[in-house]
Design a protein around this motif. Structure first.
Motif, short mmCIF file in Angstrom:
data_model
loop_
_atom_site.label_atom_id
_atom_site.label_comp_id
_atom_site.label_asym_id
_atom_site.label_seq_id
_atom_site.Cartn_x
_atom_site.Cartn_y
_atom_site.Cartn_z
N UNK A 1 0.82 -1.17 -0.17
CA UNK A 1 -0.13 0.23 -0.43
C UNK A 1 0.93 1.21 0.02
N UNK A 2 2.06 1.22 0.48
CA UNK A 2 3.11 2.25 0.56
C UNK A 2 3.67 2.16 -1.01
N UNK A 3 4.43 3.10 -1.09
CA UNK A 3 4.74 3.72 -1.88
C UNK A 3 6.09 4.73 -2.30
N UNK A 4 6.97 4.42 -3.28
CA UNK A 4 8.08 6.13 -3.49
C UNK A 4 9.30 5.82 -2.40
N UNK A 5 9.28 5.23 -1.66
CA UNK A 5 10.70 5.05 -0.92
C UNK A 5 11.46 4.92 -1.76
N UNK A 6 13.18 5.34 -0.94
CA UNK A 6 14.13 5.43 -2.30
C UNK A 6 14.98 4.82 -3.03
N UNK A 7 14.50 3.02 -2.45
CA UNK A 7 14.81 2.06 -2.70
C UNK A 7 13.99 1.55 -3.91
N UNK A 8 13.09 1.98 -3.83
CA UNK A 8 11.60 1.33 -5.03
C UNK A 8 11.98 2.39 -6.64
N UNK B 1 12.41 6.09 -7.74
CA UNK B 1 13.29 6.46 -8.60
C UNK B 1 13.53 8.27 -9.60
N UNK B 2 14.25 8.63 -9.30
CA UNK B 2 14.29 10.58 -10.22
C UNK B 2 13.36 11.58 -9.50
N UNK B 3 12.39 10.58 -7.83
CA UNK B 3 11.33 12.04 -7.68
C UNK B 3 12.01 11.62 -5.11
N UNK B 4 13.20 11.05 -5.36
CA UNK B 4 13.58 10.95 -3.81
C UNK B 4 13.67 12.49 -3.58
N UNK B 5 14.70 13.27 -4.30
CA UNK B 5 15.35 14.41 -4.26
C UNK B 5 16.32 14.13 -2.82
N UNK B 6 17.51 13.02 -3.04
CA UNK B 6 18.31 13.02 -2.89
C UNK B 6 18.37 10.86 -2.13
N UNK B 7 19.11 10.19 -2.17
CA UNK B 7 18.71 8.58 -1.88
C UNK B 7 18.77 8.66 -0.76
N UNK C 1 9.15 11.61 -2.20
CA UNK C 1 8.66 10.84 -3.50
C UNK C 1 7.56 9.68 -2.56
N UNK C 2 6.70 9.43 -1.46
CA UNK C 2 6.72 8.23 -0.76
C UNK C 2 4.95 9.05 -0.94
N UNK C 3 4.46 8.04 -0.99
CA UNK C 3 2.75 7.62 -0.87
C UNK C 3 2.44 6.79 -0.12
N UNK C 4 1.78 7.50 0.79
CA UNK C 4 1.04 6.55 1.61
C UNK C 4 -0.11 5.68 1.29
N UNK C 5 -0.92 4.73 1.22
CA UNK C 5 -1.80 3.26 1.78
C UNK C 5 -2.98 4.69 1.02
N UNK C 6 -4.13 4.12 0.15
CA UNK C 6 -5.25 4.85 -0.01
C UNK C 6 -5.90 5.11 1.36
N UNK C 7 -6.53 5.87 1.77
CA UNK C 7 -7.66 5.73 3.63
C UNK C 7 -9.16 5.33 2.29
#
Length: 511
Positions: A483-490, A494-500, A505-511
């Motif tokens: 349900x979570x996405x956008x962590x630096x190593x996923x 990539x290209x949106x974390x603003x440094x590793x 870029x993290x998106x939480x689960x849909x409420x």
């Protein structure tokens, strides 16, 4: 007192991130401070940046910089900033802030100055333009600045810092004002650093409302808290034993993330300490290492042995004609005898300490390595330290052998950082004027085909001189709650974390 910061204490958009160290300060630029990398990369912005998208082919992208151009002679870089960027106090960010920060880094010889060593002048023809003039062409300038920005390349507000002598004094050292996606809220030392979303961030407000960095030195504690759903992401610092991976992959609530790297896992040898100063001893150690056994015992066979002075993600630059030797116990014993270090009473020859960072992969390597060294008569003993102490000892060259990680990208100029005389990560004390000259020349060449032979020669020298021994292609293993996405190593990060170290870029689960 340690304060608990569970996810449930706040709204669903709170993200708790465990990290090995508490920051020393919240001003990352003056010195390497592993505990400040995460908070600092979220509070501050950077001119250019890089994240784990590098493994998918993105060596650098703009942070404050919207675009940049390079002059035909390769000596002038003109950066155009995004318009209407604000500091967290509401003041506008301009090119003068970039110039001020870089000028002070150079003057103070802060770590990032190593990546600005070719700078002749920085000019600001208008509020949104930064012109950096170099003394000589440097094809690696932007990618190497981008990578190091994650550590110590943060841009500071001139209007708040110009009256201070450096970036390590004054009221904003531990109450930082940046321009990044998150604002500083509070820091309970030893417990947590709390940040809140910046609603005026020039890329848009983060999807996470509150970002909390918690120092957890013990991997077992971090894993227990992850299992208890105190946080949704278990970073690679706390990677589970790879023998557990099949069971973890069968858990429908988890995603096991494998991320390749442009780093190796290797060992560094302190050339200033006898008998490691003897080439035959270093060669013997190289022959004594059975990578396949380490992979099997330490990584359940998941990690691929590396024998070249590079890694697979940098395949275009690998010199496949030279390699570190394969395991040969008899050859190792013979070389140690030739070095005048016979077994005493038929047992051990000499003593060395083996250390490394707190990462689980280095611990796995070291536990097997010490046994393999003992099998050829070297009395190897483990020394364990917390992350900050280990890194300080490396900087002081207060070690014998250490598990380490060599960077081979985003540009091969990275060799100079690790192996150039006086390089900021050359903890071995290795000095080779010929390598220095090759690295300096290669950096001035923009044509890849013309550059490649220089780095082939550098790799040949490293295999010959054995200041370090490459062991594995590094692979990061992390865990993420479904349900979570956008962590630096996923790849979704990539290209949106603003440094590793970034979590924009993290998106939480849909409420």
């Amino acid at each position: 007192m340690i304060v608990a910061w569970p996810v449930g204490a706040y709204a669903e958009t709170t993200l708790v991130v465990p990290q090995l160290d508490d920051p020393r300060t919240l001003s990352p630029n003056p010195a390497a401070d592993t505990g400040a990398y995460g908070p600092g990369s979220s509070i501050y912005s950077h001119l250019v940046v890089m994240d784990w998208g590098v493994v998918a082919g993105t060596p650098a992208y703009g942070d404050l910089a919207d675009s940049w151009q390079i002059s035909p002679d390769g000596k002038v870089y003109t950066f155009k900033l995004h318009p209407n960027i604000k500091w967290h106090d509401g003041k506008p960010l301009t090119s003068e802030d970039v110039k001020f920060t870089y000028d002070r880094m150079i003057a103070k010889k802060y770590p990032y100055a190593a990546f600005l060593r070719d700078v002749e002048a920085i000019e600001t023809p208008d509020a949104n333009t930064v012109v950096i003039k170099l003394k000589a062409p440097n094809a690696a300038f932007v990618p190497m600045m981008a990578q190091a920005a994650g550590w110590t390349g943060k841009i500071y507000p001139k209007h708040l810092w110009e009256k201070e002598e450096g970036f390590d004094t004054g009221p904003y050292v531990n109450k930082p004002v940046g321009s990044g996606p998150f604002k500083f809220s509070r820091w309970d030392k030893g417990s947590a650093v709390e940040l809140v979303a910046n609603p005026d961030y020039f890329r848009g407000k983060p999807k996470i409302d509150r970002l909390i960095f918690r120092p957890i030195a013990d991997a077992n504690v971090a894993r227990a808290e992850f299992d208890a759903e105190q946080f949704p992401h278990l970073p690679y610092d706390y990677a589970p034993p790879l023998a557990e991976v099949p069971a973890l992959q069968a858990d429908p609530s988890l995603e096991v993330v494998f991320t390749p790297s442009h780093y190796s896992r290797d060992i560094q040898l302190n050339l200033a300490r006898a008998p490691l100063s003897d080439l035959k001893v270093r060669q013997a150690i190289s022959y004594a290492i059975d990578r396949d056994a380490i992979s099997r015992l330490g990584f359940n066979g998941f990690w691929k042995p590396a024998f070249h002075a590079n890694v697979d993600t940098q395949v275009d630059w690998i010199n496949t004609d030279v390699s570190f030797p394969a395991f040969d116990k008899a050859k190792a014993e013979a070389l140690l005898d030739e070095a005048g270090l016979p077994r005493k009473d038929g047992k051990l020859r000499f003593s060395v300490s083996v250390t490394g960072p707190s990462y689980s992969d280095c611990r796995a390597i070291n536990e097997v390595l010490v046994q393999q060294l003992r099998e050829v008569g070297i009395d190897a003993k483990l020394e364990a330290f917390d992350q900050a102490t280990w890194f300080r000892r490396m900087q002081e060259k207060n070690f014998d052998i250490s598990c380490y990680f060599t960077r081979y990208g985003p540009d091969p100029d990275a060799y100079r950082e690790h192996f150039g005389t006086g390089g900021p990560r050359n903890f071995m004390g290795y000095s080779n004027p010929e390598l220095d000259a090759l690295g300096a020349k290669a950096a001035t060449i923009s044509d890849k085909a013309e550059r490649k032979p220089y780095y082939a020669q550098i790799q040949a020298m490293l295999v010959r001189d054995v200041p370090y021994i490459n062991l594995f292609n590094e692979q990061k293993t992390s865990l993420v709650r479904k349900g979570w996405s956008g962590f630096p190593l996923q790849d979704s990060g990539y290209d949106k974390s603003v440094t590793w170290f970034g979590y924009y870029g993290v998106t939480p689960p849909v409420k």
